[in-house]
Design an enzyme around this catalytic site. Structure first.
Site, PDB file in Angstrom:
ATOM      1  N   GLY A   1      -2.133  -9.795   1.736  1.00  0.00           N
ATOM      2  CA  GLY A   1      -2.887  -9.853   0.495  1.00  0.00           C
ATOM      3  C   GLY A   1      -3.058  -8.477  -0.122  1.00  0.00           C
ATOM      4  O   GLY A   1      -2.302  -7.546   0.161  1.00  0.00           O
ATOM      5  N   CYS A   2      -4.072  -8.330  -0.947  1.00  0.00           N
ATOM      6  CA  CYS A   2      -4.335  -7.053  -1.603  1.00  0.00           C
ATOM      7  C   CYS A   2      -4.494  -5.941  -0.574  1.00  0.00           C
ATOM      8  O   CYS A   2      -5.254  -6.070   0.378  1.00  0.00           O
ATOM      9  CB  CYS A   2      -5.605  -7.171  -2.443  1.00  0.00           C
ATOM     10  SG  CYS A   2      -6.137  -5.601  -3.148  1.00  0.00           S
ATOM     11  N   PHE A   3      -3.792  -4.837  -0.795  1.00  0.00           N
ATOM     12  CA  PHE A   3      -3.842  -3.768   0.203  1.00  0.00           C
ATOM     13  C   PHE A   3      -5.175  -3.044   0.252  1.00  0.00           C
ATOM     14  O   PHE A   3      -5.480  -2.359   1.226  1.00  0.00           O
ATOM     15  CB  PHE A   3      -2.695  -2.762   0.043  1.00  0.00           C
ATOM     16  CG  PHE A   3      -2.352  -2.313  -1.353  1.00  0.00           C
ATOM     17  CD1 PHE A   3      -3.283  -2.289  -2.382  1.00  0.00           C
ATOM     18  CD2 PHE A   3      -1.063  -1.872  -1.638  1.00  0.00           C
ATOM     19  CE1 PHE A   3      -2.955  -1.856  -3.656  1.00  0.00           C
ATOM     20  CE2 PHE A   3      -0.711  -1.421  -2.912  1.00  0.00           C
ATOM     21  CZ  PHE A   3      -1.663  -1.426  -3.919  1.00  0.00           C
ATOM     22  N   TRP A   4      -6.018  -3.198  -0.766  1.00  0.00           N
ATOM     23  CA  TRP A   4      -7.322  -2.541  -0.738  1.00  0.00           C
ATOM     24  C   TRP A   4      -8.136  -2.980   0.492  1.00  0.00           C
ATOM     25  O   TRP A   4      -8.710  -2.156   1.186  1.00  0.00           O
ATOM     26  CB  TRP A   4      -8.121  -2.883  -1.989  1.00  0.00           C
ATOM     27  CG  TRP A   4      -7.564  -2.359  -3.275  1.00  0.00           C
ATOM     28  CD1 TRP A   4      -6.629  -1.386  -3.442  1.00  0.00           C
ATOM     29  CD2 TRP A   4      -7.922  -2.795  -4.593  1.00  0.00           C
ATOM     30  NE1 TRP A   4      -6.380  -1.180  -4.780  1.00  0.00           N
ATOM     31  CE2 TRP A   4      -7.152  -2.032  -5.508  1.00  0.00           C
ATOM     32  CE3 TRP A   4      -8.807  -3.754  -5.079  1.00  0.00           C
ATOM     33  CZ2 TRP A   4      -7.267  -2.205  -6.887  1.00  0.00           C
ATOM     34  CZ3 TRP A   4      -8.911  -3.928  -6.464  1.00  0.00           C
ATOM     35  CH2 TRP A   4      -8.146  -3.166  -7.352  1.00  0.00           C
TER      36      TRP A   4
END
Length: 248
Positions: free
Chosen positions: A70-73
């Protein structure tokens, strides 16, 4: 209700996303609901440790694996709080160097996945434990080509091993989790070997630490860090290990 999705261009869409998030959070407050749990992309799912783990050489103090979920954040934020991790860098893996940029990757046509290069000391935290945290709190491995509110192949669940031993351990673990029916749905995590990693733009690095009040982070990612602390207290460290970045 799903969490709010991340815009392709965080700078252009930041104001709109914040406004929509504020409305969602206000609604949750009216009904007396814990918004971090209502809108979090996925609940943490504690999974057993791998039956097969890597045996680190006595003199080995640095190892790297690339993980996409998913989002790397959020993935970066989780591993920056894991003891034994010396660096976690957001970036792209699975495609060509020429298309390793946020705008192009966000089209979902480059073959890249938003990924995090995790460098760790195997004397402090084993590769198996890294995978256990990845499957337990960093993402939901049963979501195919999306993760929570974000959709597209760039948000797929994929392990990019850097050694044949890592690939062997990862395959065995995926089979173990599937055979034990740990999740209600099948694990869809794939393993892609021989793929290069390209660091993401500076403004994506350390995003969770730098923007804890951003609605997307508060809703989707801070609960993951809280779950890490709750489920893996021995591996949790309060102070994140940050990526050195140049001034912007």
């Amino acid at each position: 209700m799903r969490g709010l999705s991340k815009s392709r261009n965080t700078k252009r869409a930041g104001t709109l996303r914040a406004a929509v998030s504020a409305l969602a959070l206000a609604g949750a407050a009216i009904f007396g609901v814990d918004h971090a749990r209502v809108f979090a992309a996925d609940e943490a799912h504690t999974v057993p440790p791998p039956a097969l783990d890597e045996t680190a050489a006595p003199n080995a103090h640095s190892e790297t694996v690339v993980l996409a979920g998913g989002c790397f954040w959020g993935v970066q934020g989780v591993f920056q709080h894991v003891k034994g991790v010396t660096e976690a860098v957001s970036g792209y893996a699975g495609g060509a160097r020429a298309t390793a940029g946020y705008e192009m990757v966000s089209t979902g046509t480059t073959g890249h996945a938003e990924s995090v290069r995790v460098t760790f000391d195997p004397q402090q935290v084993s590769f198996g434990r890294i995978l256990q945290i990845y499957f337990s709190v960093a993402h939901d491995p049963t979501e195919l080509d999306h993760q929570g509110p974000d959709e597209g192949t760039q948000y797929r669940s994929t392990i990019f091993p850097t050694t044949p031993e890592q690939a062997r351990v990862a395959r065995a673990y995926i089979a173990q989790l599937g055979g034990a029916h740990v999740f209600a749905q099948p694990v869809v995590t794939t393993i892609e070997t021989g793929r290069a990693f390209y660091p993401a733009e500076t403004y994506h690095q350390n995003y969770l630490t730098l923007h804890p009040d951003a609605p997307y982070i508060a809703i989707n990612d801070l609960p993951k860090v809280a779950d890490l602390k709750r489920l893996f207290p021995a591996q949790y460290r309060e102070k994140a290990v940050l990526v050195p970045t140049r001034a912007t």
